[in-house]
Design a protein around this motif. Structure first.
Motif, short mmCIF file in Angstrom:
data_model
loop_
_atom_site.label_atom_id
_atom_site.label_comp_id
_atom_site.label_asym_id
_atom_site.label_seq_id
_atom_site.Cartn_x
_atom_site.Cartn_y
_atom_site.Cartn_z
N ASN A 250 1.60 23.15 5.55
CA ASN A 250 1.35 23.04 3.88
C ASN A 250 1.28 21.92 3.13
OD1 ASN A 250 3.38 21.38 3.71
ND2 ASN A 250 5.19 23.51 2.55
N GLU A 251 0.54 20.66 3.56
CA GLU A 251 0.32 19.41 2.70
C GLU A 251 1.51 19.35 1.67
OE1 GLU A 251 -3.73 19.89 1.24
OE2 GLU A 251 -3.88 20.77 3.36
N GLN A 252 2.39 19.69 1.72
CA GLN A 252 3.38 18.84 0.83
C GLN A 252 4.14 17.49 1.17
OE1 GLN A 252 6.91 20.69 1.94
NE2 GLN A 252 8.35 19.75 -0.23
N VAL A 253 3.89 17.12 0.28
CA VAL A 253 4.88 15.71 0.51
C VAL A 253 5.87 15.74 0.59
CG1 VAL A 253 4.48 12.84 -0.89
CG2 VAL A 253 2.81 14.75 -0.97
N LEU A 254 6.66 14.70 1.31
CA LEU A 254 7.79 14.80 2.19
C LEU A 254 8.18 13.03 1.67
CD1 LEU A 254 7.15 15.83 6.19
CD2 LEU A 254 7.99 17.79 4.07
N ALA A 255 7.22 12.22 2.06
CA ALA A 255 8.25 11.34 1.51
C ALA A 255 6.88 10.28 1.02
CB ALA A 255 9.11 10.78 2.69
N THR A 256 7.35 9.50 -0.02
CA THR A 256 6.51 8.22 -0.02
C THR A 256 7.18 7.18 0.43
OG1 THR A 256 5.17 10.32 -2.07
CG2 THR A 256 4.50 7.80 -2.33
N GLY A 257 6.18 5.70 0.08
CA GLY A 257 6.89 4.43 -0.05
C GLY A 257 5.91 3.98 0.36
N LYS A 258 5.77 1.98 -0.14
CA LYS A 258 5.04 1.27 0.11
C LYS A 258 4.95 0.13 1.04
CE LYS A 258 3.85 1.09 -4.21
NZ LYS A 258 2.43 1.15 -4.88
N THR A 259 3.91 -0.11 1.83
CA THR A 259 4.29 -0.74 3.21
C THR A 259 4.66 -2.78 2.18
OG1 THR A 259 2.10 -1.97 2.79
CG2 THR A 259 2.39 -0.13 4.00
N ASP A 260 5.65 -2.97 3.58
CA ASP A 260 6.12 -4.24 3.12
C ASP A 260 5.30 -5.62 3.26
OD1 ASP A 260 6.43 -5.21 5.76
OD2 ASP A 260 7.94 -5.09 5.95
N VAL A 261 5.73 -6.06 2.27
CA VAL A 261 5.17 -7.93 2.92
C VAL A 261 3.74 -8.15 4.41
CG1 VAL A 261 6.19 -9.02 1.05
CG2 VAL A 261 6.45 -10.02 3.68
N GLU A 262 4.30 -7.52 5.28
CA GLU A 262 4.33 -7.63 5.99
C GLU A 262 2.87 -6.19 7.18
OE1 GLU A 262 7.27 -8.11 9.24
OE2 GLU A 262 7.66 -10.21 9.24
N GLY A 263 3.19 -5.46 5.88
CA GLY A 263 2.18 -4.44 5.78
C GLY A 263 2.66 -2.98 6.39
N LYS A 264 4.14 -3.28 6.99
CA LYS A 264 4.91 -2.64 7.46
C LYS A 264 5.80 -1.61 6.32
CE LYS A 264 5.53 -5.50 10.89
NZ LYS A 264 6.93 -6.50 12.21
N MET B 219 0.93 -1.28 0.12
CA MET B 219 0.34 0.03 -0.39
C MET B 219 0.47 1.49 -0.24
SD MET B 219 -2.95 -1.31 2.71
CE MET B 219 -4.49 -1.92 1.65
N THR B 220 0.22 2.18 -0.41
CA THR B 220 1.16 3.38 -0.58
C THR B 220 0.89 4.33 0.22
OG1 THR B 220 1.01 3.61 -2.81
CG2 THR B 220 1.13 5.88 -2.22
N ILE B 221 2.25 4.63 1.19
CA ILE B 221 2.08 5.24 2.33
C ILE B 221 3.10 7.14 1.45
CG2 ILE B 221 3.48 5.95 4.33
CD1 ILE B 221 1.35 3.75 4.65
N GLN B 222 1.93 7.85 2.71
CA GLN B 222 2.52 9.17 2.20
C GLN B 222 3.05 9.79 3.53
OE1 GLN B 222 -0.11 10.81 -0.54
NE2 GLN B 222 2.18 10.68 -2.27
N LEU B 223 3.87 10.66 3.43
CA LEU B 223 4.47 11.74 5.32
C LEU B 223 4.21 13.30 4.45
CD1 LEU B 223 7.46 9.88 6.01
CD2 LEU B 223 5.18 9.69 7.06
N ILE B 224 2.89 13.34 5.09
CA ILE B 224 2.82 14.57 4.54
C ILE B 224 3.00 16.24 5.81
CG2 ILE B 224 0.96 15.98 4.25
CD1 ILE B 224 0.65 13.73 1.73
N ASN B 225 3.39 17.18 5.85
CA ASN B 225 4.09 18.26 6.17
C ASN B 225 2.69 18.88 6.58
OD1 ASN B 225 3.98 20.93 7.22
ND2 ASN B 225 6.02 21.08 6.16
#
Length: 92
Positions: A61-75, A52-58
């Protein structure tokens, strides 16, 4: 002031599942160290939220700080980008 969870000011969950899908997506986040955090995506029926796509948001200002995906354990583990931010997971 001790702010063990002040790093995670809010957790937002976007639901992409259809109306026929009865389970709810949950995001659990925990601090591992002063600046390391791990979040886990789980459905209410215990199913793991993989890839699943994960985003860290400021929050300021609602800026996307980082984007990633959960692993096979959902982490998804990350270094906290600052004292206040939101973690958003998008359901597949």
């Amino acid at each position: 002031m001790n702010r063990p969870f002040a790093l995670i000011a809010g957790v937002a969950i976007l639901f992409g599942a259809g109306a026929a899908d009865a389970h709810t997506l949950q995001l659990q986040c925990h601090k591992l160290t002063t600046d390391q955090v791990v979040c886990r995506a789980l459905y209410s029926d215990g199913e793991v939220g993989r890839a699943m796509t994960i985003q860290l948001i400021n929050e300021d200002n609602e800026q996307v700080l980082a984007t990633g995906k959960t692993d096979v354990e959902g982490k998804y583990a990350f270094k906290a980008p600052g004292p206040v931010y939101s973690v958003v997971v998008q359901a597949n």
